[in-house]
Write an enzyme that holds these catalytic residues in place. Structure first.
Site, PDB file in Angstrom:
ATOM      1  N   HIS A  67     -15.233   2.891   6.353  1.00 44.06           N
ATOM      2  CA  HIS A  67     -14.608   2.550   5.132  1.00 44.06           C
ATOM      3  C   HIS A  67     -13.223   3.053   5.234  1.00 44.06           C
ATOM      4  O   HIS A  67     -12.118   2.140   4.572  1.00 44.06           O
ATOM      5  CB  HIS A  67     -15.485   3.277   4.162  1.00 44.06           C
ATOM      6  CG  HIS A  67     -15.092   2.890   2.683  1.00 44.06           C
ATOM      7  ND1 HIS A  67     -15.458   3.740   1.627  1.00 44.06           N
ATOM      8  CD2 HIS A  67     -14.250   2.068   2.101  1.00 44.06           C
ATOM      9  CE1 HIS A  67     -15.007   3.407   0.449  1.00 44.06           C
ATOM     10  NE2 HIS A  67     -14.222   2.119   0.793  1.00 44.06           N
ATOM     11  N   GLU A  70     -11.201   0.468   7.248  1.00 42.13           N
ATOM     12  CA  GLU A  70     -10.765  -0.703   6.492  1.00 42.13           C
ATOM     13  C   GLU A  70      -9.785  -0.605   5.376  1.00 42.13           C
ATOM     14  O   GLU A  70      -8.900  -1.425   5.723  1.00 42.13           O
ATOM     15  CB  GLU A  70     -12.258  -0.790   5.533  1.00 42.13           C
ATOM     16  CG  GLU A  70     -12.256  -2.318   4.741  1.00 42.13           C
ATOM     17  CD  GLU A  70     -12.547  -1.984   3.331  1.00 42.13           C
ATOM     18  OE1 GLU A  70     -11.827  -1.937   2.307  1.00 42.13           O
ATOM     19  OE2 GLU A  70     -13.941  -1.238   3.034  1.00 42.13           O
ATOM     20  N   HIS A  71      -9.603   0.498   4.942  1.00 39.71           N
ATOM     21  CA  HIS A  71      -8.475   0.877   3.966  1.00 39.71           C
ATOM     22  C   HIS A  71      -7.295   0.863   4.929  1.00 39.71           C
ATOM     23  O   HIS A  71      -6.258   0.342   4.737  1.00 39.71           O
ATOM     24  CB  HIS A  71      -8.401   2.026   3.262  1.00 39.71           C
ATOM     25  CG  HIS A  71      -9.388   1.995   2.013  1.00 39.71           C
ATOM     26  ND1 HIS A  71      -8.862   2.284   0.795  1.00 39.71           N
ATOM     27  CD2 HIS A  71     -10.777   1.722   1.987  1.00 39.71           C
ATOM     28  CE1 HIS A  71     -10.031   2.107   0.032  1.00 39.71           C
ATOM     29  NE2 HIS A  71     -11.233   1.750   0.596  1.00 39.71           N
ATOM     30  N   GLU A 145      -5.325   7.530   2.705  1.00 40.91           N
ATOM     31  CA  GLU A 145      -6.388   6.829   2.327  1.00 40.91           C
ATOM     32  C   GLU A 145      -7.806   7.440   2.552  1.00 40.91           C
ATOM     33  O   GLU A 145      -8.852   7.046   2.011  1.00 40.91           O
ATOM     34  CB  GLU A 145      -6.422   5.488   3.328  1.00 40.91           C
ATOM     35  CG  GLU A 145      -5.232   4.454   3.390  1.00 40.91           C
ATOM     36  CD  GLU A 145      -5.350   4.044   1.980  1.00 40.91           C
ATOM     37  OE1 GLU A 145      -6.381   3.525   1.285  1.00 40.91           O
ATOM     38  OE2 GLU A 145      -4.066   4.026   1.089  1.00 40.91           O
ATOM     39  N   GLU A 167     -12.871   7.626  -4.266  1.00 40.32           N
ATOM     40  CA  GLU A 167     -13.731   6.518  -4.420  1.00 40.32           C
ATOM     41  C   GLU A 167     -15.214   6.832  -4.525  1.00 40.32           C
ATOM     42  O   GLU A 167     -15.968   6.458  -5.383  1.00 40.32           O
ATOM     43  CB  GLU A 167     -13.536   5.367  -3.535  1.00 40.32           C
ATOM     44  CG  GLU A 167     -14.343   4.235  -3.561  1.00 40.32           C
ATOM     45  CD  GLU A 167     -14.001   2.999  -2.540  1.00 40.32           C
ATOM     46  OE1 GLU A 167     -14.841   2.273  -2.710  1.00 40.32           O
ATOM     47  OE2 GLU A 167     -13.161   3.180  -1.929  1.00 40.32           O
TER      48      GLU A 167
END
Length: 975
Positions: A67, A70-71, A145, A167
């Site tokens: 994840h 991905e950022h 990130e 998040e």
């Protein structure tokens, strides 16, 4: 061009070619001979082209590495070294979709555009990002990130900060999210699926820079990639570009990314996890119980589609027998199901929400008894027909809302392709559907239930139970851990940490080198159509009722929406308008019991939905038009039946079924709770708008926190209030369903209008015809400035006001300002520097303006960012290139592609709000002609709005109470 299997085209060897009639497309599978990359090209006449590159990325822990990566890969690359090319593309491309997605075992990077040049530009930036990201030479990307230790001053306490960290704190604040994230762990203890690819906040800080870059170097190679192209693009041009710009530079390698199968359980497993509730909440009726089954492999297309339909049949329709049995047993207050086929071994889950721990055994027993009874006695054939029909309708319609159709097909292709099967396995459905339709005359579904559910030991019971103050406990644990960490650091190490924090902030605050920005490809304003798209609308009258005809190709489907004005409903009954929209279609009528009604709707139509909406006059939020909307669709030939069912719903709905009403109210409350925790930014923005806006106040009473409190009170005192509820629903329905209130919006081909006329007559005979008096509502507009308390680990911070009340007028310049504020100012200040997952602004024609943040670790700091936005604007300057970028990014949102039904809805909204074509053209002209000084001039508008100081914060009760002096009211949301 004719292709031949076995031949090479620009470095790609064609290995398979197949017509996909269901999509009116030709599918071709290629393999890049040098690099080993696989490529699927779905060619058809859809101008909304889609590109995606996906990598198989099975996690080996729960640090959220896939994840965070991905950022991170979208934070600059070899050819596009600017810090955030993703945001630059969002600001300045004509994309119709731009995002990246982390799944349990894969990471996908999709884009879409209708403009050929733009499409190639987006593809170029994304391919560069995934193959040559800056993560190897810039450690601050992981810090920003993912996570980092934050220490601004030597004497401060150390904290964790990072976008994904916050998040996932937000994700783990929702019990539903906890439930679905822990399901896989309960079923796959020996495979990659036991880990959370998104990241567990407790584990994310274990991720190192070394593991981070090693994961990329191992898995982000063309040999482990799945490239997808869709639409009417130039196939040879695309293959040539991908080969020459990227793939020719890579040699094929062996990549170990295989997804292992979990050996089946010899006996079921039970797991228990906890989630946090506030100290003021009652733990009773707050437990989630789920029964989860592993169902075959996703490479079985028949099982894949059959279980989609079976899940709907058992758990989703109002006639669903398993859902009905669980609700009637009063085990919980809401029942829902899911069938996750995005992983190698799909999982069907049966979930009961708002149950109790002691109900577990009874829950399991009832599920199995109900399933056994269904196999012994047989499933109602009409229910099967209804479930199969509604699925077939949706498959043929291919309407996926705001998601490009090609992207949905990409996701479907990955459900077989990722596991080394034919990528077109789930795209051609006719043959499989024909087999499933044998269920209408055989025991097809009964056999599936026996084999994959009743006789399946590979299952788990997962209980997610509440614990008061768990969030606070976790915060204390983290605090103590960080205090202990700081204690063992030397003075030099502490100073280094302060320096690292400062250096990261300098990096985040630094502007991009203009030369780096210029490397990102950009269209010119000449590439933009200067004229606004004509809105399809012809005004007609039938039976003295105004009809808005939106004539366009709909593939023999009629979209008929009935909009009933609700402004004659008394103020005290406004929440009942919303409740009515939830009850209609789910209770019995004179002709049908509610199960038969559900079957009739699904057999003969594409669905009938009810919802509330309020449309503002284009330039005045105090003048608005509240509606209850009946949205329906059906094949043109089924219109007589559609209008018969609509008439039955409108005229003959019975509000006398006490038990059913109670079930519906409980379900409404449950779904609102999910929404509050998952879409807190919208909830907070809507709430603050209600402090000063008449339309905002109305919407808050229908769908906001006020409506949640109303439903909570009804549910908590149902037995005492049931007669009042029935009476008020009856009153609201009689006032609303009246000819005087009705406006019809019809999306259909003009040749089929006669069929509508003939069917519509029957409906008009069933609608009341009384003179009604519009109500004048008196709302309280005091500045409430609330802190809405939950057990969430993050905040949603909103601030708003109406700029027209301050003497400003709406212009198209505000849409460009929205792009600049959201993707420049708020992105940098709230997301990059503040660590929130997101922040955004909204500007309405009626003057209502809001700023709001999403999964935000901060509170007062974010409010300060909002308050200082005017300073950024008063000093705003921009090159011609940058302004072009902002204009293009704004136009891309204005020109988002729409399905026929969406076009009809938009045209209707314009009609009601009195927005004419010249208004739309003026707005577009203002966007296209904007200058930097126009943005500068808007600084006073923003300053004035923020000085009104209307704000609302939804989130962590501890954080809000720490700052309680800034609030006028603190509200326990779930108490």
């Amino acid at each position: 061009m004719v292709f031949s299997v076995g031949q090479s085209y620009n470095g790609f060897k064609l290995v398979q070619e197949k017509e996909i009639k269901e999509m009116n497309a030709m599918g071709r599978v290629f393999e890049h001979e040098k690099s080993g990359a696989q490529l699927l090209y779905i060619q058809n006449d859809d101008d909304n082209k889609v590109f995606s590159i996906t990598f198989r990325t099975p996690p080996t822990d729960s640090t959220g590495l896939p994840h965070i990566l991905e950022h991170a890969v979208l934070c600059g690359s070899k050819n596009f070294p600017a810090k955030d090319p993703f945001v630059e593309l969002a600001k300045g491309s004509l994309n119709t979709f731009l995002n990246a997605m982390t799944f349990s075992d894969k990471t996908m990077y999709p884009i879409a555009s209708r403009n050929d040049k733009d499409f190639l530009n987006l593809m170029h930036v994304y391919l560069d990002a995934v193959f040559y990201p800056n993560i190897y030479n810039e450690k601050k990307i992981l810090m920003q990130e993912g996570w980092h230790y934050e220490l601004e001053n030597v004497e401060d306490e150390i904290t964790y900060k990072g976008v994904v960290y916050n998040e996932m704190k937000g994700a783990f604040s929702s019990p539903e999210q906890v439930l679905f994230r822990k399901m896989q762990e309960s079923l796959f203890p020996d495979t990659t699926y036991k880990y959370d690819s998104g990241g567990d906040p407790e584990v994310i800080p274990e991720l190192t820079q070394e593991d981070f870059v090693n994961f990329h170097s191992k898995l982000y190679h063309p040999s482990n990639s799945y490239i997808y192209l869709y639409g009417d693009g130039d196939i040879m041009e695309h293959l040539k570009f991908i080969n020459e710009a990227y793939l020719k530079d890579f040699d094929r390698i062996e990549v170990d990314s295989k997804i292992d199968l979990q050996p089946p359980y010899k006996e079921p497993k039970t797991s228990v996890v906890e989630y946090s509730i506030s100290d003021n909440e009652d733990e009773k009726n707050k437990t989630f119980l789920s029964l989860n089954f592993v169902v075959g492999k996703s490479t079985n297309p028949e099982l894949h589609l059959a279980f989609d339909i079976l899940t709907y049949l058992l758990l989703e329709t109002p006639a669903a027998p398993l859902k009905k049995a669980l609700l009637e047993a009063d085990l919980g207050k809401d029942v829902f199901g899911s069938y996750d086929h995005s992983i190698f071994q799909p999982v069907l889950s049966v979930v009961v929400k708002n149950a109790n721990e002691e109900d577990q055994e009874k829950f399991e027993k009832l599920v199995f008894n109900t399933l056994k009874e269904l196999t012994d006695k047989g499933i109602d054939k009409k229910l099967i027909e209804a479930a199969v029909n509604i699925y077939e309708f949706k498959l043929r319609e291919g309407d996926y809302g705001r998601y490009p159709r090609g992207l949905i097909y990409c996701m479907k292709s990955m459900e077989s392709w990722l596991y080394d099967a034919d990528p077109m396995l789930h795209l051609a459905y006719e043959e499989v559907l024909a087999k499933i339709k044998t269920a209408l005359t055989t025991d097809y579904f009964e056999k599936l239930i026996k084999e994959h559910l009743l006789n399946n030991q590979h299952r788990s019971v997962l209980m997610v139970k509440p614990k008061k103050g768990l969030a606070h406990e976790k915060e204390v644990e983290v605090k103590q851990k960080l205090q202990a960490y700081k204690k063992q650091l030397s003075k030099d190490e502490i100073n280094q940490l302060v320096e690292k924090t400062a250096t990261l902030k300098q990096y985040q605050e630094a502007s991009n080198d203009p030369k780096d920005l210029e490397k990102i490809p950009l269209l010119s304003l000449a590439d933009i159509e200067p004229k606004v798209d004509k809105v399809p609308l012809i005004e007609k009258t039938e039976e003295d009722i105004p009809v808005l005809l939106h004539s366009m190709f709909t593939n023999e489907i009629a979209y008929a929406n009935l909009l009933f004005d609700t402004s004659a409903v008394p103020q005290q009954l406004i929440p009942y308008v919303s409740l009515l929209s939830s009850v209609l279609g789910k209770v019995s009528t004179e002709k049908y019991n509610y199960e038969d009604l559900s079957n009739e709707i699904n057999i003969y139509t594409g669905g009938i939905d009810f919802n509330v909406e309020a449309y503002s006059l284009k330039n005045d939020d105090s003048q608005y038009f509240p509606k209850l909307i009946v949205r329906s669709s059906a094949l043109v030939k089924q219109m007589p039946k559609l209008f018969e069912i609509l008439g039955e719903l409108i005229e003959n709905t019975k509000f006398t079924e006490v038990k059913r009403l109670k079930e519906i109210i409980r379900e409404v409350k449950s779904r609102l709770e999910m929404n509050i925790l998952q879409d807190g930014h919208i909830v907070a923005a809507r709430r603050v708008t209600s402090y000063f806006s008449p339309i905002g106040q109305y919407k808050e009473l229908c769908i906001g926190i006020d409506f949640y409190k109303f439903i909570t009170e009804l549910e908590g005192n149902f037995d005492d209030k049931v007669q009042e509820i029935q009476s008020n629903l009856e009153k609201a329905a009689k006032i609303i369903f009246n000819r005087e209130n009705l406006l019809v919006s019809l999306t259909i081909e003009e040749k089929d209008y006669k069929a509508f006329q003939e069917s519509f007559v029957s409906l008009m005979k069933r609608i009341g015809d009384k003179k009604l008096e519009k109500q004048q509502y008196q709302f309280d507009y005091s500045p409430k400035n609330e802190g809405l308390l939950t057990s969430s680990k993050v905040q949603y911070v909103a601030k708003a006001y109406n700029f027209q009340k301050l003497g400003h007028q709406y212009t198209g310049h505000l849409q460009v300002l929205k792009t600049i504020i959201s993707l420049n100012y708020l992105w940098n200040k709230v997301r990059v520097l503040g660590g929130a997952y997101g922040a955004m602004a909204g500007f309405s024609r009626n003057g209502n303006l809001y700023f709001t943040s999403y999964r935000d670790p901060n509170l007062d700091k974010t409010l300060k960012v909002y308050d200082e936005a005017y300073k950024y604007l008063s000093g705003f300057s921009s090159t011609e290139r940058e302004m072009t970028k902002f204009v293009i990014g704004t136009i891309s949102k204005m020109d988002a592609p729409m399905t026929p039904s969406m076009k009809g809805q938009e045209a209707t909204a314009y009609y009601i709000s009195q927005i004419a074509e010249e208004d739309l053209q003026r707005e577009r002209d203002q966007v296209l002609s904007i200058k930097p000084e126009d943005i500068k001039e808007l600084s006073n508008l923003i300053k004035g709005v923020m000085e009104q100081n209307h704000f609302c914060v939804l989130g962590n009760e501890g954080k809000i109470k720490e700052k309680q002096e800034i609030f006028n009211n603190l509200v326990d949301v779930f108490n």
